[in-house]
Scaffold this motif. Sequence first.
Motif, PDB file in Angstrom:
ATOM      1  N   UNK A 145       7.160  -3.996  -9.352  1.00 41.61           N
ATOM      2  CA  UNK A 145       7.842  -5.261  -9.090  1.00 41.61           C
ATOM      3  C   UNK A 145       6.956  -6.406  -9.561  1.00 41.61           C
ATOM      4  N   UNK A 146       7.511  -7.298 -10.337  1.00 44.36           N
ATOM      5  CA  UNK A 146       6.754  -8.455 -10.820  1.00 44.36           C
ATOM      6  C   UNK A 146       6.320  -9.335  -9.653  1.00 44.36           C
ATOM      7  N   UNK A 147       5.100  -9.874  -9.771  1.00 45.96           N
ATOM      8  CA  UNK A 147       4.537 -10.816  -8.814  1.00 45.96           C
ATOM      9  C   UNK A 147       4.253 -10.165  -7.454  1.00 45.96           C
ATOM     10  N   UNK A 148       4.188  -8.836  -7.417  1.00 43.33           N
ATOM     11  CA  UNK A 148       3.825  -8.128  -6.185  1.00 43.33           C
ATOM     12  C   UNK A 148       2.583  -7.297  -6.474  1.00 43.33           C
ATOM     13  N   UNK A 149       1.545  -7.465  -5.649  1.00 44.01           N
ATOM     14  CA  UNK A 149       0.319  -6.686  -5.801  1.00 44.01           C
ATOM     15  C   UNK A 149       0.525  -5.321  -5.156  1.00 44.01           C
ATOM     16  N   UNK A 202      -7.233  -2.608   6.115  1.00 41.49           N
ATOM     17  CA  UNK A 202      -8.322  -3.463   6.615  1.00 41.49           C
ATOM     18  C   UNK A 202      -8.795  -4.433   5.544  1.00 41.49           C
ATOM     19  N   UNK A 203      -8.693  -4.010   4.268  1.00 40.66           N
ATOM     20  CA  UNK A 203      -9.164  -4.865   3.176  1.00 40.66           C
ATOM     21  C   UNK A 203      -8.152  -5.934   2.796  1.00 40.66           C
ATOM     22  N   UNK A 204      -6.879  -5.557   2.738  1.00 42.81           N
ATOM     23  CA  UNK A 204      -5.905  -6.510   2.175  1.00 42.81           C
ATOM     24  C   UNK A 204      -5.592  -7.663   3.124  1.00 42.81           C
ATOM     25  N   UNK A 205      -5.837  -7.508   4.434  1.00 44.65           N
ATOM     26  CA  UNK A 205      -5.590  -8.643   5.332  1.00 44.65           C
ATOM     27  C   UNK A 205      -6.531  -9.799   5.017  1.00 44.65           C
ATOM     28  N   UNK A 206      -7.625  -9.503   4.302  1.00 50.89           N
ATOM     29  CA  UNK A 206      -8.551 -10.573   3.902  1.00 50.89           C
ATOM     30  C   UNK A 206      -8.145 -11.217   2.580  1.00 50.89           C
ATOM     31  N   UNK A 207      -7.017 -10.749   1.986  1.00 50.83           N
ATOM     32  CA  UNK A 207      -6.540 -11.318   0.728  1.00 50.83           C
ATOM     33  C   UNK A 207      -5.412 -12.316   0.946  1.00 50.83           C
ATOM     34  N   UNK A 255       3.235 -11.191   3.117  1.00 46.69           N
ATOM     35  CA  UNK A 255       4.035  -9.997   3.404  1.00 46.69           C
ATOM     36  C   UNK A 255       3.209  -8.764   3.030  1.00 46.69           C
ATOM     37  N   UNK A 256       3.193  -7.781   3.923  1.00 47.08           N
ATOM     38  CA  UNK A 256       2.493  -6.516   3.674  1.00 47.08           C
ATOM     39  C   UNK A 256       3.511  -5.384   3.791  1.00 47.08           C
ATOM     40  N   UNK A 257       3.569  -4.542   2.765  1.00 47.60           N
ATOM     41  CA  UNK A 257       4.402  -3.350   2.855  1.00 47.60           C
ATOM     42  C   UNK A 257       3.510  -2.132   2.949  1.00 47.60           C
ATOM     43  N   UNK A 311       0.888  -1.173   0.000  1.00 48.89           N
ATOM     44  CA  UNK A 311       0.000   0.000   0.000  1.00 48.89           C
ATOM     45  C   UNK A 311       0.917   1.213   0.000  1.00 48.89           C
ATOM     46  N   UNK A 312       0.891   1.996  -1.085  1.00 49.52           N
ATOM     47  CA  UNK A 312       1.900   3.041  -1.262  1.00 49.52           C
ATOM     48  C   UNK A 312       1.262   4.350  -1.742  1.00 49.52           C
TER      49      UNK A 312
END
Length: 560
Positions: free
Chosen positions: A353-357, A374-379, A383-385, A345-346
Amino acid sequence: MDKPIGEILVDMGAIDRIGLDRALLVQREHGGRLGDILRSLGLVSDLDWARALSLKADVPLAEPGDYPATPLFAGQVSEKFLKEMKILPLAETDEGIVLAMADPLDRYAVEAMALVADTPVLPRVGTECDIEAALARLYQSGRSSLTDIVDDIDADPARAGEDDIERLRDMASEAPVIRLVNLILSRAMEARASDIHIEPFENTVVVRYRVDGILRDVESPPGHLAPALISRIKIMARLNIAERRLAQDGRICVRLQGKAIDLRVSTVPSLHGESVVIRLLKHDPVALEFSALGLAANDQTILRDALGHHHGILLVTGPTGSGKTTTLYAALTHLNSTERKIVTVEDPVEYQVNRVTQIQVNAGIGLTFTNLLRSIVRHDPDVIMIGEMRDGETAEIAVQSALTGHLVLSTLHTNDAPSAITRLLDMGVEDYLLVSTVHAILAQRLVRTLCEECRQPYPAPAELVERFGLDRYGANGNTLYRAEGCDACGGFGYVGRMGIFEVMPVSEDIRRLVLQHADSVSLQGAAVEAGMTTMFEDDIRKAVAGVTTIEEVRRVTREI
C-alpha cells in the motif's frame, strides 16, 4: 496492424517497456519466437499473447465456449497434425470452417485445413492451453502437457532414492523437471487457486489445488518423481534439500502468465516423504472497499465510526483463510491520508500500500511481533496494524499503544465477535483495559459466490422456509438459487468468494457485561438485542439475494 506485436503488448498494458526489452535481448542472443520467450519468462500470459495476436492479425478471439463437444473432421485429419500445428476446427458454417489457431499467421496450417475441408478457413485466435485442453478432451488420448514432460524426465524409480542427494539436485535442475513445476504453478494460476498441495504416498504423489476454499484433485505426475519435484520446489525457495526430517518454510518470487506472484512454501516430513503446501499471493489490484467485500450498509457505518476514533482497537476475527487481512487492508485504505502515519507489522506482507510503512516479521533475526511493536511506537505512528495477536505479550503492547493515543488494528482467531472478548481476557488483558480500548469487533467467514451465468432459481421448500425463517424476507424468501455449472465456472457453479460478517460495537451494555466477566453467549445476546446482524443471518440474506446457496450457508456456518 503494422505495429510490432511487442509494441501492441505495451499499448495493451500487458507488459512494460523494460520487460519487452529484456525479451528482445534474449531473442537476439539465443533466437526463438518472441511469444515463446515472453511466456517462458513469465512476462506475458497466454491470453494476453492471444489478444495481441488478434489485434496484429485482425482475427477474432476464440472464446472457451466456442470449442466443440465432438471432434470435427476426425477421419480426415489426425490428432498429431492438429497438435503439431496447434489448431482445432471449431465449427462448419456456410462461409467456411472456423479454425482456432495459436498462430493465425501460419499460412501452411490454413492452406492444409482448407484442402482437407474443401472450404475456406475462417481463423480464430485461440490460446495454446485452450487448444491443448480441447484436443485432450476430444480425442481422449490421455496425453497432456504433463504426460509429455514426464516422458522427457530420465528418472529410474530404482535410482531416484531419497538418499541420493546429488542425483536429486541434478534432476531438479534439469529442464523437464523445471517445466513440470512451472506447469503445476501455471495451471494453479489458471484455476484461480490460493494454495497448491503436493502430498507423496507409497506409490503415488497427489497434487491438489484449493480453489474458492475447496480442495480439488488435478492431474499428478508419477509417484517416483515426487523427490525430484519436491527438491525443485525447495531449491527455488532456497531450502535445504538434504534436510527432510524437519519442517521448513521459504518464499519464492516469480512471474507467471505475465503476473508477479509471491509463493510461500511450507514443507513437513510425512511417512512417505515431504508434504509441500504452496500459498499463492498475487500482486493483482484488490478492491479494498468495504462494499466490495460484501459488508452491509449498517456494518459499514459501525466500522467507519470505530475507525473515526484517534485511539483504540478494532479487531477482526475468524479462522485461517477467512479474509481477515483483506478486511484490515480495506480499513487501512479508508484511513490512509497525508495526515496520518500508518505502520504495519505483518507475517507476511500480503498487499503493498502506498504511503504505508510495512514491516515483515523475521523471527530468525529477532524481528518478532513483540520486538517490532516496542520499536515502532517510537516512530510516532497514528495507526498501527498488527498482523495477528498471537500471545498475551503482543495483546498487552497493543492495548498500551491504544491507551497512549494510537489507533490499533489487528486480527484474532475466534469463532465469532463476542468470543474475542473472552479470548483477550484469557490472554491476560485486564477487563477495565478492554472496555477502555476496544471500539468494535468484526468476525467473518468466506462463502463461495454463485456463477451468474448458470445459477438457477427454485422455490424454497416449506421446511427450509420454516427452519431458517425465510418468510421474514417477504416474497424474496420463497426463492433460493442452486449451482448448476457451465463453461464460465468450469462446471462447479461458483466463481470467487465473498465475506459474511458480524460487526459488534462495544456499547455501554457490552462494557458492563465485560466487567462482570460474562460469557460469550451473554455478550452475543446483548449485541443482537442492540441490532448486531450475526454471520448466519448475513449468510441467509446473501442466499435469498442469489449471491450464494443455502448449501454454502450450512457448510460455512454449521459450527457457528
